[in-house]
Design an enzyme around this catalytic site. Structure first.
Site, PDB file in Angstrom:
ATOM      1  N   GLY A   1       3.558  -3.375  -5.291  1.00 33.32           N
ATOM      2  CA  GLY A   1       3.080  -2.617  -6.446  1.00 33.32           C
ATOM      3  C   GLY A   1       1.586  -2.787  -6.698  1.00 33.32           C
ATOM      4  N   ALA A   2       1.138  -4.036  -6.774  1.00 37.08           N
ATOM      5  CA  ALA A   2      -0.264  -4.304  -7.063  1.00 37.08           C
ATOM      6  C   ALA A   2      -0.524  -5.786  -6.854  1.00 37.08           C
ATOM      7  CB  ALA A   2      -0.599  -3.924  -8.504  1.00 37.08           C
TER       8      ALA A   2
ATOM      9  N   GLU B   1      -2.046 -12.239  -0.529  1.00 35.00           N
ATOM     10  CA  GLU B   1      -0.820 -12.934  -0.904  1.00 35.00           C
ATOM     11  C   GLU B   1       0.307 -12.432  -0.003  1.00 35.00           C
ATOM     12  OE1 GLU B   1       0.509 -12.458  -4.942  1.00 35.00           O
ATOM     13  OE2 GLU B   1       1.944 -14.079  -4.764  1.00 35.00           O
TER      14      GLU B   1
ATOM     15  N   GLU C   1      -3.057  -9.236  -8.052  1.00 31.59           N
ATOM     16  CA  GLU C   1      -3.879  -9.767  -9.145  1.00 31.59           C
ATOM     17  C   GLU C   1      -5.136 -10.506  -8.692  1.00 31.59           C
ATOM     18  OE1 GLU C   1      -0.787 -10.975  -8.211  1.00 31.59           O
ATOM     19  OE2 GLU C   1      -0.696 -13.140  -8.407  1.00 31.59           O
ATOM     20  N   ASN C   2      -5.718 -10.206  -7.524  1.00 33.70           N
ATOM     21  CA  ASN C   2      -6.931 -10.888  -7.056  1.00 33.70           C
ATOM     22  C   ASN C   2      -7.925 -11.069  -8.198  1.00 33.70           C
ATOM     23  OD1 ASN C   2      -5.871 -10.237  -4.356  1.00 33.70           O
ATOM     24  ND2 ASN C   2      -6.513  -8.170  -4.934  1.00 33.70           N
TER      25      ASN C   2
ATOM     26  N   HIS D   1       1.007  -6.465 -16.101  1.00 33.99           N
ATOM     27  CA  HIS D   1       1.452  -7.578 -15.249  1.00 33.99           C
ATOM     28  C   HIS D   1       0.270  -8.220 -14.507  1.00 33.99           C
ATOM     29  CE1 HIS D   1       4.491  -9.609 -12.638  1.00 33.99           C
ATOM     30  NE2 HIS D   1       3.499  -9.547 -11.756  1.00 33.99           N
ATOM     31  N   GLU D   2      -0.514  -7.407 -13.824  1.00 29.65           N
ATOM     32  CA  GLU D   2      -1.627  -7.968 -13.034  1.00 29.65           C
ATOM     33  C   GLU D   2      -2.668  -8.586 -13.950  1.00 29.65           C
ATOM     34  OE1 GLU D   2      -0.706  -8.206 -10.090  1.00 29.65           O
ATOM     35  OE2 GLU D   2       0.814  -6.623 -10.171  1.00 29.65           O
TER      36      GLU D   2
ATOM     37  N   GLU E   1       5.361 -15.703 -11.261  1.00 29.37           N
ATOM     38  CA  GLU E   1       5.973 -14.371 -11.312  1.00 29.37           C
ATOM     39  C   GLU E   1       7.004 -14.228 -12.426  1.00 29.37           C
ATOM     40  OE1 GLU E   1       4.561 -12.012 -10.122  1.00 29.37           O
ATOM     41  OE2 GLU E   1       3.370 -12.836  -8.479  1.00 29.37           O
TER      42      GLU E   1
ATOM     43  N   HIS F   1      -1.575 -11.996 -15.114  1.00 31.78           N
ATOM     44  CA  HIS F   1      -1.708 -13.025 -14.073  1.00 31.78           C
ATOM     45  C   HIS F   1      -3.033 -13.772 -14.165  1.00 31.78           C
ATOM     46  CE1 HIS F   1       1.716 -13.064 -11.441  1.00 31.78           C
ATOM     47  NE2 HIS F   1       1.599 -11.824 -10.988  1.00 31.78           N
TER      48      HIS F   1
HETATM   49  N1  TRP Z   1       1.452 -10.993  -6.769  1.00 33.37           N
HETATM   50  C1  TRP Z   1       1.823  -9.605  -6.699  1.00 33.37           C
HETATM   51  C2  TRP Z   1       2.452  -9.296  -8.035  1.00 33.37           C
HETATM   52  O1  TRP Z   1       3.554  -9.492  -8.294  1.00 33.37           O
HETATM   53  C3  TRP Z   1       2.805  -9.319  -5.610  1.00 33.37           C
HETATM   54  C4  TRP Z   1       2.245  -8.783  -4.352  1.00 33.37           C
HETATM   55  C5  TRP Z   1       1.393  -7.771  -4.221  1.00 33.37           C
HETATM   56  C6  TRP Z   1       2.581  -9.175  -3.046  1.00 33.37           C
HETATM   57  N2  TRP Z   1       1.189  -7.523  -2.902  1.00 33.37           N
HETATM   58  C7  TRP Z   1       1.895  -8.334  -2.165  1.00 33.37           C
HETATM   59  C8  TRP Z   1       3.410 -10.135  -2.530  1.00 33.37           C
HETATM   60  C9  TRP Z   1       2.026  -8.455  -0.799  1.00 33.37           C
HETATM   61  C10 TRP Z   1       3.535 -10.244  -1.157  1.00 33.37           C
HETATM   62  C11 TRP Z   1       2.841  -9.419  -0.302  1.00 33.37           C
HETATM   63  O2  TRP Z   1       1.821  -8.952  -8.943  1.00 33.37           O
HETATM   64 ZN    ZN Z   2       3.165 -10.728 -10.168  1.00 35.36          ZN
END
Ligand code: TRP
Ligand code: ZN
Length: 868
Positions: free
Chosen positions: A260-261, A120, A263-264, A296-297, A319, A300
């Site tokens: 931060g993390a 992402e 959500e794959n 949060h993850e 988000e 998602h």
């Molecule tokens: N979707 C992720 C979240 O908010 C955000 C995220 C994680 C992200 N790594 C990233 C966005 C790298 C851009 C680039 O939970």
């Molecule tokens: Zn998110």
């Protein structure tokens, strides 16, 4: 710049002319030369015969269509156009990438000894040429091949379906994800880890395997993440009626991560900061952060993965909604008032500052050059406030009916923000026509309220005016639909029932006009109004409260948030008047009645300690700076410091009594224990400025049996410039220099060092064995803290701070543009400072602008700032 980066506009959205239903990926992993074979089942959706695929930073090895080598294509900087497409077909693309040299941490890269991915928003196009857009959903099958010794764990999304041995000590694992997904949710991890295993039985009785992968030796730091994951799964079933949908849920903690993390699907990749914790390495804040991010993850999986975004302009669809859900999760598990206070501080501080900056944008942006620049406080935190306002307008029951309808309509598809609002509207019957403006209008509305009491008529009227000032991205503003939550109190603190036109009305007024007056009847004495309760809309409230009214609300308002807010408004009055005093050469002065109001809160035995700690926390320098068009950095710092010292002196007996009474012998992370430590450490932060401060702070450091109290002591030594600072810093560094994550707290203390020598020390600290500018956590801790959390030293008149920032950002422009682009934010706000400082900051922006390899990320921000 080689090419001028092109902006994309929301209004230009077009459905794809081809889609991909199935994708078979094979990764042959090597540090410098990883080969990726991608076999796509392509479906033609229009009569176009050219398939335009996204791709960058890799080398193309081969193209085949239906098993035949295909040479009718063009390769560009941004992708691959395949001509003369034979309609539906099987497309094979072979690419080669270099994970080891990938310092941008997007696409496939190495973190420590492991391979991992971050796709992402647009990272998948650094892995293979593909339709890298969220409205193309495919079923992924992924085979990972790597050396068996070095990489015993080979992971990807979905279920493990096959595995085997390969030649030269290699092995392979094949994964299949049954849920069609956009490429940004793809993940691959290969490495050697310790694994914490558990399981969860869903409410319909399915058993889900839970696995958390951490670096070897860190198993004793993974427990809290597992507990948080299980709590998240349970909470989402109970509050949102949402169940997990695969048989396995994996989380991998990596040290090199831009955010931060992520959500794959079925395979979250986390910054290790949001996984690893034990009482010796993590603070209470870290524990709560882990709970929130794990939640949060996980959340998602429904709001983001099962229903994803049609295009990236819709990012807040997933988000904003998922932040709302994680905030509710934290509030249901812990203290609702304290969570609300902390969320509101973020909106009123950094989010309002973003609205006022050259980067201002609506929660659903209209124009984007680099998508990574729009993972913002506005899209996330204000986005959550917009969802929260709908929740306020609809109530929990109708809101949940709206969620159900949203999933009925859009499960398995890519949706828009409009789809979400329509579902809420259709399920509830509440008219959200005007409310939709919150999605398209940027900036912070200012809501100015005046009141009038009519003794003869026994009426009380509130006149409410709203005005949103023009922002750089949008000149014209319209009145918004603002849910405005109020309560009226009589002199004894009783709630006065609200009645308009002879009818009872609820607490939430629907403010929809530029100016309107609400007349309340049957008000038998002049009331005290409690306004914008619970911060029911993300607006700036202006009301001319007297000190007495605020002191009254601090003790009589019915809900805790309103009490806290009254305390903050009282502090704000005194901060503003004292900044003016200091600017005119006067002294800082606080009324005894104000000190007494805070004493009253401190001594209350009815209030939770965690809440008292929040009341006693002064607004940050950044938040105060946001109140001014022209910021006087030194005057604000001076006033905040002197208010702290004054309160410390006046309340020293009470602070010290509470400090001693809250001593805990054992460390637990129960919410009540966290709250007691919070209050005790707030007391210490005041006492550090009194005569016995030095002794108390060193003693706390010596006697501490947990990281929360250790860091609190060090932070006090730092902020109050105590003599013991150096010895505590040295002791900590001797103990932890082998552990980057734990050293981040120390780097932050160096970054925020108030000493006039801070910058020199920071430059030397960059040679510390635990520091590396390649690691985003290290860079944010040391350099981010200096730029964002050390206003006096960073903005020093010499301009040394700005030059240092410029140098670092130029370096990161080449190695990691995403990190560079986050670091530059404080420089974008140069118009708020005096002419000399403006010129010095502009010099750095100009020098960046002239780089011939300026990344899109910085190009977008630097140009907007210089335009402003
Ligand atoms: N979707 C992720 C979240 O908010 C955000 C995220 C994680 C992200 N790594 C990233 C966005 C790298 C851009 C680039 O939970
Ligand atoms: Zn998110």
């Amino acid at each position: 710049m080689a090419h001028t980066p092109q902006a994309k506009y929301r209004k230009d959205y077009q459905a794809p002319s081809f889609t991909i239903s199935d994708l078979e990926l094979t990764f042959n992993l090597f540090d410098k030369e990883t080969t990726v074979t991608a076999v796509s089942t392509v479906k033609q959706l229009s009569d176009s015969t050219s398939l335009v695929l996204d791709g960058e930073s890799m080398s193309l090895k081969e193209v085949q269509i239906n098993g035949e080598v295909w040479s009718d294509y063009q390769l560009t900087d941004t992708g691959l156009t395949i001509n003369a497409m034979p309609g539906d077909c099987e497309l094979t693309i072979v690419t080669q990438v270099n994970p080891e040299e990938n310092s941008a941490l997007e696409g496939l890269y190495k973190s420590g000894g492991a391979f991992c991915t971050q796709c992402e928003a647009e990272g998948f196009r650094r892995i293979t040429y593909y339709l890298d857009r969220p409205d193309v959903l495919a079923k992924f099958t992924t085979t990972v091949i790597a050396d068996k010794n070095e990489y015993p764990y080979l992971l990807s999304n979905g279920n493990r379906v096959e595995e085997g041995e390969a030649e030269s000590g290699r092995h392979w694992v094949k994964w299949q994800d049954p849920h069609p997904k956009p490429a940004y949710l793809f993940a691959l991890v290969a490495g050697d880890f310790d694994v914490l295993r558990d399981d969860y039985v869903t409410k319909s009785g399915r058993k889900v395997d839970l696995e958390i992968f951490v670096d070897k030796g860190n198993l004793d730091r993974a427990n809290h993440a597992m507990v948080s994951l299980i709590n998240s799964m349970k909470w989402d079933e109970e509050r949102f009626n949402l169940e997990y949908d695969l048989d396995i849920y994996m989380i991998v903690a990596v040290d090199f991560f831009n955010m931060g993390a992520m959500e794959n699907k079925g395979l979250n990749v986390f910054n290790s900061k949001y996984v690893l914790a034990n009482d010796q390495t993590a603070t209470d804040t870290d524990y709560l952060g882990i709970e929130a991010v794990i939640g949060h993850e996980y959340f998602h999986n429904w709001t983001g993965n099962r229903v994803t975004c049609r295009d990236w302009f819709q990012l807040s669809l997933k988000e904003g909604l998922t932040v709302f859900r994680d905030q509710e999760f934290s509030s249901d598990l812990g203290s609702r008032a304290v969570n609300r206070i902390n969320n509101v501080r973020i909106i009123r501080g950094p989010q309002f500052a973003e609205d006022a900056s050259p980067m201002s944008h609506p929660i659903r942006p209209d124009k984007v050059i680099e998508m990574n620049n729009f993972y913002t406080l506005t899209v996330y935190e204000k986005g959550s406030e917009v969802i929260r306002m709908m929740h306020t307008l609809l109530g929990e029951k109708a809101f949940q009916q709206g969620m159900t309808l949203y999933f009925e309509r859009h499960d398995g598809t890519a949706a828009t923000c409009e789809d979400f609002v329509s579902a809420m509207e259709d399920a509830s019957g509440v008219d959200l026509k005007q409310f939709r403006l919150w999605y398209s209008q940027s900036g912070t509305p200012k809501v100015t309220v005046s009141s009038e009491y009519n003794q003869d008529e026994k009426t009380y009227s509130l006149t409410i005016m709203q005005l949103t000032s023009p922002t750089l991205d949008q000149k014209e503003k319209q009145p918004l639909h603002i849910p405005f939550d109020i309560e009226l109190y009589d002199q004894l603190g009783h709630v006065i029932p609200l009645q308009c036109n002879g009818l009872k009305v609820g607490n939430v007024l629907n403010v929809t006009q530029e100016q309107e007056t609400f007349v309340f009847e049957n008000v038998t004495s002049k009331p005290v109004p409690s306004l914008l309760r619970e911060f029911s809309a993300p607006v700036i409230l202006e009301y001319d409260y007297s000190d007495d009214e605020l002191i009254f609300l601090m003790s009589h308002a019915q809900n805790e948030f309103a009490r806290w807010d009254a305390g903050q408004m009282l502090l704000a009055k005194y901060i503003k008047s004292n900044v003016a005093n200091v600017q005119n050469g006067g002294a800082v002065n606080i009324e005894a009645t104000v000190v007494d109001a805070f004493r009253g809160v401190l001594l209350s035995d009815k209030l939770e300690p965690a809440f008292i700690a929040e009341v006693l926390s002064l607004p940050s320098h950044n938040e105060v700076s946001g109140w001014y068009e022209a910021v006087d950095v030194d005057a604000i710092a001076d006033v905040l410091k002197q208010i702290k010292v004054t309160l410390a002196k006046e309340l020293s007996d009470e602070l010290s009594a509470i400090y001693y009474s809250l001593n805990q012998s054992e460390y637990t992370i129960e919410h009540s224990a966290i709250g007691q430590r919070a209050l005790r450490n707030v007391c210490l932060s005041y006492l550090a400025h009194t005569d016995g401060g030095e002794t108390l702070v060193s003693a706390q450091y010596e006697n501490s049996n947990n990281m929360t109290d250790t860091i609190a002591a060090m932070n006090c030594a730092n902020m109050a410039k105590l003599k013991c600072r150096e010895s505590l810093m040295e002791d900590y560094s001797n103990k932890w220099s082998h552990d980057g994550l734990v050293m981040d707290k120390w780097f932050t203390l160096q970054g925020t060092n108030p000493s006039s020598d801070a910058l020199n020390i920071i430059k030397k600290t960059m040679d510390h064995s635990a520091f590396s500018i390649k690691n985003p956590n290290r860079t944010r801790s040391l350099i981010g803290a200096f730029l964002n959390g050390n206003p006096v030293q960073f903005h020093d008149k010499s301009g040394e701070g700005y030059r240092f920032a410029g140098e670092i950002i130029r370096e990161l422009n080449s190695s990691n543009p995403q990190v560079a682009s986050r670091l530059i934010d404080p420089l974008l706000k140069y118009r708020k400072y005096d002419a000399e400082r403006q010129a010095l900051i502009k010099e750095q922006l100009e020098s960046l602008k002239s780089l011939d390899n300026l990344a899109k990320d910085l190009y977008e921000k630097v140009n907007k700032a210089l335009e402003s």
